[in-house]
Scaffold this motif. Sequence first.
Motif, PDB file in Angstrom:
ATOM      1  N   GLY A 323      22.155  39.089  43.884  1.00 28.98           N
ATOM      2  CA  GLY A 323      23.489  38.372  43.666  1.00 28.98           C
ATOM      3  C   GLY A 323      24.122  38.590  42.380  1.00 28.98           C
ATOM      4  O   GLY A 323      25.565  38.682  42.247  1.00 28.98           O
ATOM      5  N   VAL A 324      23.225  38.723  41.277  1.00 27.26           N
ATOM      6  CA  VAL A 324      23.699  39.116  40.034  1.00 27.26           C
ATOM      7  C   VAL A 324      24.424  40.487  39.922  1.00 27.26           C
ATOM      8  O   VAL A 324      25.517  40.397  39.404  1.00 27.26           O
ATOM      9  N   VAL A 325      23.808  41.304  40.580  1.00 31.27           N
ATOM     10  CA  VAL A 325      24.414  42.778  40.566  1.00 31.27           C
ATOM     11  C   VAL A 325      25.723  42.862  41.256  1.00 31.27           C
ATOM     12  O   VAL A 325      26.693  43.107  40.936  1.00 31.27           O
ATOM     13  N   THR A 326      25.978  42.083  42.611  1.00 33.60           N
ATOM     14  CA  THR A 326      27.158  42.036  43.059  1.00 33.60           C
ATOM     15  C   THR A 326      28.055  41.294  42.540  1.00 33.60           C
ATOM     16  O   THR A 326      29.237  41.476  42.671  1.00 33.60           O
ATOM     17  N   ALA A 327      27.797  40.199  41.751  1.00 38.98           N
ATOM     18  CA  ALA A 327      28.837  39.142  41.020  1.00 38.98           C
ATOM     19  C   ALA A 327      29.394  40.360  39.826  1.00 38.98           C
ATOM     20  O   ALA A 327      30.497  40.078  39.481  1.00 38.98           O
ATOM     21  N   LEU A 328      28.607  41.019  39.348  1.00 43.13           N
ATOM     22  CA  LEU A 328      29.079  41.923  38.074  1.00 43.13           C
ATOM     23  C   LEU A 328      29.948  42.804  38.508  1.00 43.13           C
ATOM     24  O   LEU A 328      31.024  42.962  37.859  1.00 43.13           O
ATOM     25  N   VAL A 329      30.191  43.247  39.751  1.00 39.36           N
ATOM     26  CA  VAL A 329      31.115  44.043  40.550  1.00 39.36           C
ATOM     27  C   VAL A 329      32.197  43.206  41.055  1.00 39.36           C
ATOM     28  O   VAL A 329      33.482  43.710  40.691  1.00 39.36           O
ATOM     29  N   GLY A 330      32.092  42.216  41.551  1.00 39.66           N
ATOM     30  CA  GLY A 330      32.787  41.256  42.524  1.00 39.66           C
ATOM     31  C   GLY A 330      33.623  40.295  41.525  1.00 39.66           C
ATOM     32  O   GLY A 330      34.862  40.327  41.926  1.00 39.66           O
ATOM     33  N   VAL A 331      33.292  39.888  40.583  1.00 39.69           N
ATOM     34  CA  VAL A 331      34.099  38.713  39.581  1.00 39.69           C
ATOM     35  C   VAL A 331      35.164  39.747  38.970  1.00 39.69           C
ATOM     36  O   VAL A 331      36.399  39.112  39.189  1.00 39.69           O
ATOM     37  N   PRO A 332      35.108  40.851  38.312  1.00 42.15           N
ATOM     38  CA  PRO A 332      36.199  41.547  37.913  1.00 42.15           C
ATOM     39  C   PRO A 332      37.209  41.900  38.754  1.00 42.15           C
ATOM     40  O   PRO A 332      38.474  41.852  38.754  1.00 42.15           O
ATOM     41  N   PHE A 333      36.723  42.209  39.908  1.00 46.00           N
ATOM     42  CA  PHE A 333      37.424  42.678  41.262  1.00 46.00           C
ATOM     43  C   PHE A 333      38.081  41.212  41.812  1.00 46.00           C
ATOM     44  O   PHE A 333      39.439  41.400  41.980  1.00 46.00           O
ATOM     45  N   PHE A 334      37.587  40.248  41.969  1.00 48.05           N
ATOM     46  CA  PHE A 334      38.220  38.968  42.114  1.00 48.05           C
ATOM     47  C   PHE A 334      39.507  38.725  41.137  1.00 48.05           C
ATOM     48  O   PHE A 334      40.567  38.126  41.579  1.00 48.05           O
ATOM     49  N   ALA A 335      39.159  38.992  39.964  1.00 51.69           N
ATOM     50  CA  ALA A 335      40.448  38.689  38.856  1.00 51.69           C
ATOM     51  C   ALA A 335      41.270  39.604  39.001  1.00 51.69           C
ATOM     52  O   ALA A 335      42.394  39.227  38.713  1.00 51.69           O
ATOM     53  N   LEU A 336      41.081  40.929  39.268  1.00 53.09           N
ATOM     54  CA  LEU A 336      42.267  41.790  39.558  1.00 53.09           C
ATOM     55  C   LEU A 336      43.035  41.461  40.670  1.00 53.09           C
ATOM     56  O   LEU A 336      44.402  41.408  40.615  1.00 53.09           O
ATOM     57  N   ILE A 337      42.415  40.841  41.748  1.00 52.69           N
ATOM     58  CA  ILE A 337      43.120  40.404  42.903  1.00 52.69           C
ATOM     59  C   ILE A 337      43.980  39.170  42.602  1.00 52.69           C
ATOM     60  O   ILE A 337      45.185  39.205  42.826  1.00 52.69           O
ATOM     61  N   LEU A 338      43.532  38.220  41.688  1.00 51.87           N
ATOM     62  CA  LEU A 338      44.133  37.122  41.236  1.00 51.87           C
ATOM     63  C   LEU A 338      45.601  37.641  40.630  1.00 51.87           C
ATOM     64  O   LEU A 338      46.563  36.854  40.576  1.00 51.87           O
ATOM     65  N   TYR A 339      45.110  38.350  39.621  1.00 53.62           N
ATOM     66  CA  TYR A 339      46.312  39.078  38.700  1.00 53.62           C
ATOM     67  C   TYR A 339      47.626  39.876  39.560  1.00 53.62           C
ATOM     68  O   TYR A 339      48.619  39.623  39.045  1.00 53.62           O
ATOM     69  N   ARG A 340      47.030  40.342  40.529  1.00 53.95           N
ATOM     70  CA  ARG A 340      48.104  41.145  41.370  1.00 53.95           C
ATOM     71  C   ARG A 340      48.829  40.244  42.198  1.00 53.95           C
ATOM     72  O   ARG A 340      50.149  40.624  42.574  1.00 53.95           O
ATOM     73  N   SER A 341      48.170  39.357  42.748  1.00 50.25           N
ATOM     74  CA  SER A 341      49.011  38.335  43.510  1.00 50.25           C
ATOM     75  C   SER A 341      49.796  37.001  42.834  1.00 50.25           C
ATOM     76  O   SER A 341      50.334  36.071  43.480  1.00 50.25           O
ATOM     77  N   ARG A 342      49.669  37.280  41.389  1.00 47.41           N
ATOM     78  CA  ARG A 342      50.303  36.022  40.666  1.00 47.41           C
ATOM     79  C   ARG A 342      52.054  36.339  40.957  1.00 47.41           C
ATOM     80  O   ARG A 342      52.359  37.309  40.978  1.00 47.41           O
ATOM     81  N   PRO A 343      52.608  34.936  40.804  1.00 47.80           N
ATOM     82  CA  PRO A 343      54.032  35.237  41.076  1.00 47.80           C
ATOM     83  C   PRO A 343      54.600  36.031  39.932  1.00 47.80           C
ATOM     84  O   PRO A 343      54.424  36.077  38.824  1.00 47.80           O
ATOM     85  N   GLN A 344      55.574  36.896  40.401  1.00 50.12           N
ATOM     86  CA  GLN A 344      56.374  37.723  39.354  1.00 50.12           C
ATOM     87  C   GLN A 344      57.612  37.023  38.775  1.00 50.12           C
ATOM     88  O   GLN A 344      58.509  36.294  39.456  1.00 50.12           O
ATOM     89  N   SER A 345      57.746  37.154  37.496  1.00 46.12           N
ATOM     90  CA  SER A 345      58.790  36.430  36.681  1.00 46.12           C
ATOM     91  C   SER A 345      60.028  37.076  36.846  1.00 46.12           C
ATOM     92  O   SER A 345      60.144  38.060  37.285  1.00 46.12           O
TER      93      SER A 345
END
Length: 345
Positions: A323-345
Amino acid sequence: MHSGDAWERPGRLAAVLVLVLVVLAFVVALATAIGDFHIDLGTVVLAVTNRLGLTSANVNALQESVVWDLRLSRALVAALAGAGLALCGAILQALLRNPLAEPFVLGVSAGASTGAVCVIVLGIGAGGLSLSMGAFAGAFAAFGLVAALSNGATSGPNHTILAGVATAQLFNALTSYIVTTSGNAQQARDVMFWLLGSFGGVRWPDFYLLLGVVLAGLLVCLMMARALDAFTFGDEDAASLGVPVGRIRLILFAVTALVTATIVSMVGAIGFVGLVVPHAARYVVGPMHLRLLPACAAVGAVFMVLADIASRVVAEQQTVPIGVVTALVGVPFFALILYRSRPQS
């Protein structure tokens, strides 16, 4: 043009799946060869073909036993766990119309963990079947709580994810309470490592059970692939297309809970596989679920076996929880999805 449009023709999709399966066979062989007792790839292949009755090569008995009895079953269970979690992620993302949905984020893994820990520490039932049933009950309890907190169809686009986070925290707290108040020190260490994911104790009976569950789940979901396509447009549009929304949703949630609970009961809670893999597969083969689901299963299998290899080689003389290994890959990917789905100003 959508990134998956180039793969619309069945022949090209078949070519991609064959390529991924060849890669999967290679990484499974590699995972079987790697360990404290190194075995070369040629010996791994001969040991497996000997056990299958295809060859009668002269292979060291100890090496053949290590390959067949210990490492191959571990690698194959890892592949099936990755396939199952990726499949569950794709289903939940379609049903909830949320790119962040997956069993770990929605608290399903946490609920299954609590159910399994009740069996391990409190001694409710005995044997692998009882462990799986405890995890299954916990997974369904988590689903029910998420549904209650998110108020079903009236929730906003991120409401279900927030309900999942709250549910995960609740069940994680329950798990910690059970372990600290009812378990001894050794049980606490074992359970905490297991909750972060470990393939160390799996054997062939686990493989056969998981193979049946994952294959059955994949077949059910493929039969409902058209309905999943309709769900991506919303419940009302799906109903207007003749999809029995309530029944299909219940069946697919049950499949997700069953697959997740079976995996958690065997190897612990492994996060972010169901988040990362469906997006990667969708980028290659497109959003249509008849293509997406097999692609998710194949790519998820490769991803998990590679993560298992990394967990054994990243730190010398010890195994890092998967779970530590998959989190090291998944957390940055999770942040990227959040960043891309943010409302555009």
